[in-house]
Design a protein around this motif. Structure first.
Motif, mmCIF file in Angstrom:
data_model
loop_
_atom_site.group_PDB
_atom_site.id
_atom_site.type_symbol
_atom_site.label_atom_id
_atom_site.label_comp_id
_atom_site.label_asym_id
_atom_site.label_seq_id
_atom_site.Cartn_x
_atom_site.Cartn_y
_atom_site.Cartn_z
ATOM 1 N N THR A 130 12.158 1.067 -63.387
ATOM 2 C CA THR A 130 10.877 1.136 -62.672
ATOM 3 C C THR A 130 11.081 1.578 -61.233
ATOM 4 O OG1 THR A 130 10.036 -0.655 -64.060
ATOM 5 C CG2 THR A 130 8.824 -0.191 -62.028
ATOM 6 N N GLN A 131 12.106 1.042 -60.577
ATOM 7 C CA GLN A 131 12.388 1.445 -59.202
ATOM 8 C C GLN A 131 12.796 2.915 -59.127
ATOM 9 O OE1 GLN A 131 15.282 -1.636 -58.537
ATOM 10 N NE2 GLN A 131 13.953 -2.655 -57.047
ATOM 11 N N ALA A 132 13.557 3.370 -60.111
ATOM 12 C CA ALA A 132 13.947 4.787 -60.152
ATOM 13 C C ALA A 132 12.710 5.672 -60.309
ATOM 14 C CB ALA A 132 14.932 5.035 -61.285
ATOM 15 N N ASP A 133 11.804 5.273 -61.194
ATOM 16 C CA ASP A 133 10.568 6.036 -61.373
ATOM 17 C C ASP A 133 9.733 6.057 -60.093
ATOM 18 O OD1 ASP A 133 11.167 6.714 -64.001
ATOM 19 O OD2 ASP A 133 10.090 4.992 -64.831
ATOM 20 N N GLU A 134 9.685 4.926 -59.386
ATOM 21 C CA GLU A 134 8.943 4.868 -58.128
ATOM 22 C C GLU A 134 9.563 5.789 -57.078
ATOM 23 O OE1 GLU A 134 8.966 0.716 -57.172
ATOM 24 O OE2 GLU A 134 7.425 0.247 -58.671
ATOM 25 N N LEU A 135 10.893 5.840 -57.027
ATOM 26 C CA LEU A 135 11.565 6.762 -56.105
ATOM 27 C C LEU A 135 11.190 8.204 -56.406
ATOM 28 C CD1 LEU A 135 15.216 5.443 -55.703
ATOM 29 C CD2 LEU A 135 13.596 5.914 -53.880
ATOM 30 N N LEU A 136 11.218 8.555 -57.681
ATOM 31 C CA LEU A 136 10.867 9.925 -58.066
ATOM 32 C C LEU A 136 9.416 10.231 -57.759
ATOM 33 C CD1 LEU A 136 12.829 10.229 -61.417
ATOM 34 C CD2 LEU A 136 13.298 11.428 -59.271
ATOM 35 N N ASP A 137 8.537 9.268 -57.967
ATOM 36 C CA ASP A 137 7.124 9.469 -57.629
ATOM 37 C C ASP A 137 6.943 9.689 -56.130
ATOM 38 O OD1 ASP A 137 6.242 9.313 -60.226
ATOM 39 O OD2 ASP A 137 5.655 7.194 -60.096
ATOM 40 N N ARG A 138 7.677 8.915 -55.307
ATOM 41 C CA ARG A 138 7.572 9.095 -53.847
ATOM 42 C C ARG A 138 8.100 10.455 -53.424
ATOM 43 N NH1 ARG A 138 9.454 3.312 -52.737
ATOM 44 N NH2 ARG A 138 11.488 4.300 -52.610
ATOM 45 N N LEU A 139 9.019 10.999 -54.207
ATOM 46 C CA LEU A 139 9.595 12.300 -53.864
ATOM 47 C C LEU A 139 8.743 13.459 -54.391
ATOM 48 C CD1 LEU A 139 12.126 13.474 -52.472
ATOM 49 C CD2 LEU A 139 13.173 13.575 -54.721
ATOM 50 N N TYR A 140 8.279 13.351 -55.640
ATOM 51 C CA TYR A 140 7.583 14.474 -56.279
ATOM 52 C C TYR A 140 6.067 14.375 -56.264
ATOM 53 C CZ TYR A 140 12.004 16.291 -57.880
ATOM 54 O OH TYR A 140 13.264 16.826 -57.922
ATOM 55 N N ARG A 141 5.528 13.181 -56.077
ATOM 56 C CA ARG A 141 4.070 13.003 -56.000
ATOM 57 C C ARG A 141 3.728 12.178 -54.760
ATOM 58 N NH1 ARG A 141 5.034 11.028 -61.285
ATOM 59 N NH2 ARG A 141 5.112 12.761 -62.715
ATOM 60 N N PRO A 142 4.086 12.692 -53.598
ATOM 61 C CA PRO A 142 3.941 11.875 -52.390
ATOM 62 C C PRO A 142 2.496 11.758 -51.913
ATOM 63 C CG PRO A 142 4.735 14.045 -51.809
ATOM 64 C CD PRO A 142 4.670 13.988 -53.318
ATOM 65 N N MET A 143 2.157 10.550 -51.481
ATOM 66 C CA MET A 143 0.906 10.347 -50.754
ATOM 67 C C MET A 143 1.151 10.764 -49.295
ATOM 68 S SD MET A 143 -1.321 9.134 -52.748
ATOM 69 C CE MET A 143 -1.518 8.306 -54.283
ATOM 70 N N LEU A 144 2.358 10.458 -48.821
ATOM 71 C CA LEU A 144 2.820 10.860 -47.495
ATOM 72 C C LEU A 144 4.133 11.611 -47.691
ATOM 73 C CD1 LEU A 144 2.358 7.394 -45.773
ATOM 74 C CD2 LEU A 144 0.821 9.341 -45.555
#
Length: 96
Positions: A22-36
């Protein structure tokens, strides 16, 4: 990137628990689907986990790609980034 991250978590999970899927997926989301815009530490996290994970799945990642990932991850963890969050930096150094 996800495959290498999951390979790292699976390959080291029995020795040390540093990240969950889950943490890995969150990292990828922050990188590829960033809000900021992603912060440099998040980029370093991703590069280092992927670089180390590529060593856990030798059949999928060729030597040349592993070498490029190793160099890229080392460049991402420069002194300025490393001083942002010492606990995250220690976790990254432990995984390397």
């Amino acid at each position: 990137m996800r495959r290498a991250m999951y390979a790292f978590i699976t390959g080291t999970g029995s020795l040390l628990h540093m990240w969950s899927f889950t943490q890995a997926d969150e990292l990828l989301d922050r990188l590829y689907r960033p809000m900021l815009e992603p912060d440099p530490m998040t980029i370093a996290d991703c590069f280092i986990i992927v670089a180390m994970g590529s060593h856990c799945d030798l059949d999928y990642f060729p030597d040349e790609l592993r070498q490029v990932l190793d160099v890229s991850s080392t460049i991402q963890l420069e002194e300025v980034v490393a001083k942002v969050d010492y606990l995250r930096t220690m976790r990254l150094l432990l995984s390397m």
